[in-house]
Scaffold this active site. Sequence first.
Site, mmCIF file in Angstrom:
data_model
loop_
_atom_site.group_PDB
_atom_site.id
_atom_site.type_symbol
_atom_site.label_atom_id
_atom_site.label_comp_id
_atom_site.label_asym_id
_atom_site.label_seq_id
_atom_site.Cartn_x
_atom_site.Cartn_y
_atom_site.Cartn_z
ATOM 1 N N HIS A 152 -8.941 -0.030 -7.842
ATOM 2 C CA HIS A 152 -8.540 1.087 -6.978
ATOM 3 C C HIS A 152 -7.283 1.776 -7.498
ATOM 4 C CE1 HIS A 152 -8.296 3.319 -3.186
ATOM 5 N NE2 HIS A 152 -7.013 3.006 -3.134
ATOM 6 N N ASP A 186 0.835 -1.198 0.000
ATOM 7 C CA ASP A 186 0.000 0.000 0.000
ATOM 8 C C ASP A 186 0.872 1.251 0.000
ATOM 9 O OD1 ASP A 186 -1.904 1.930 0.368
ATOM 10 O OD2 ASP A 186 -2.658 1.165 2.268
#
Length: 429
Positions: free
Chosen positions: A337, A243
């Site tokens: 995303h 991330d």
Amino acid sequence: MADQSLPKARTSGAAPAKTEAAPADEGISRRRLLGSAGATGLVLGTAGAAVGYAAAPTEAAAPLTSLGADRAMFHGKHQPGITDGLQARGHLVAFDLAAGAGRKEAAALLRRWSETARRLMAGEPSAHDDTDVARDAGPSSLTITFGFGHSFFGRTGLEKQRPTALDPLPEFSSDHLDKKRSNGDLWVQIGANDALVAFHALRAIQKDAGSAARIRWQMNGFNRSPGATAHPMTARNLMGQIDGTRNPKPSEPDFDQRIFVPEKGEPAWMANGSYAVVRRIRMLLDDWEKLSVKAQEDVIGRRKSDGAALSGGTETTAMDLEKTDSQGNLVVPINAHARITRPDQNGGAAMLRRPFSFHDGIDPDGVPDAGLLFICWQADPLRGFVPVQRKLDRGDALSQFIRHESSGLFAVPGGAAEGGYVGQKLLEG
């Protein structure tokens, strides 16, 4: 959770701790490490983690490990805790000024907080009533950062100095916000690579608030500890995904332009400052973990194993948004995303993400209260966070697995000059 990568810490190569002799009744100062190989303790583990009894005061001071000795500087062009690397422990806390407290009390509070931050970040105890919680530790990359919320300016009679960039964030369809855990007059971000050092700072800041301010909300977070992986790598979140792959980096020529208010920006007191958006994002982990790895990767648009785009290559290989498979389907799904959050898909909107994970226990129905304390930095949230979040609202595949539960926006002024305090230009200008 934008698809961006965090820059490496700028705090390595810290100055060595002083070796002043401790009084006989104190044993060893918090600038020394208990029981290293040359003292009277045991050394455990391949990393040389040291435990044991304090050495006699007449013996040579034991050196701190590199983890404990790393130090961030309080004074500087920018406040600490923005471009520094991710820390293992974090605390976020918002305060509201007490009834009757105004500009004078706020200035005195920021002066106290700044002096405490300077001391603790240098590995020194608080000036008054230190709790000794971090007595045996070094600075441990401690950073303490201060910001002002929208409501602060009305309470202090400084409405004319409130930046337009601090206007309240718009409502988003994915919001399920708890107002009691959102916003606040003042915001403090604390990070360190040692849990006790971080808690010590939190307690000192709380005590310094005295009668001038009361805590509105407080949140605790964590990241992977430095040295836990074989080589430095982008962090993973509680969904198991790498991330932060495309975070802007300080080495990029337009980094400052994207992240910091310019020297001659408006208002003048925000020169070299930044704006922090803070969101408590709960991850619906039970639902997420029911997905196959392939389904999870399609939601994100990247491989779970190494963070590489589904279009191929390594983590840093540019994503090919047009690549299709043998059936003509996009390899990176249209609602992935990572595709939606790309700056080149959002008019160049960019923000520096510097989050912490959180886990606040298990609900009565057995569901973990866990997720991400999302913190992002930008020169202007109307050009950074807002356009990206609006686009996520319209069709992000990840949205059904997360819930935004609290939110705040804070103006974080530039760093304090030597002998000064954070926000001095605002409060004394």
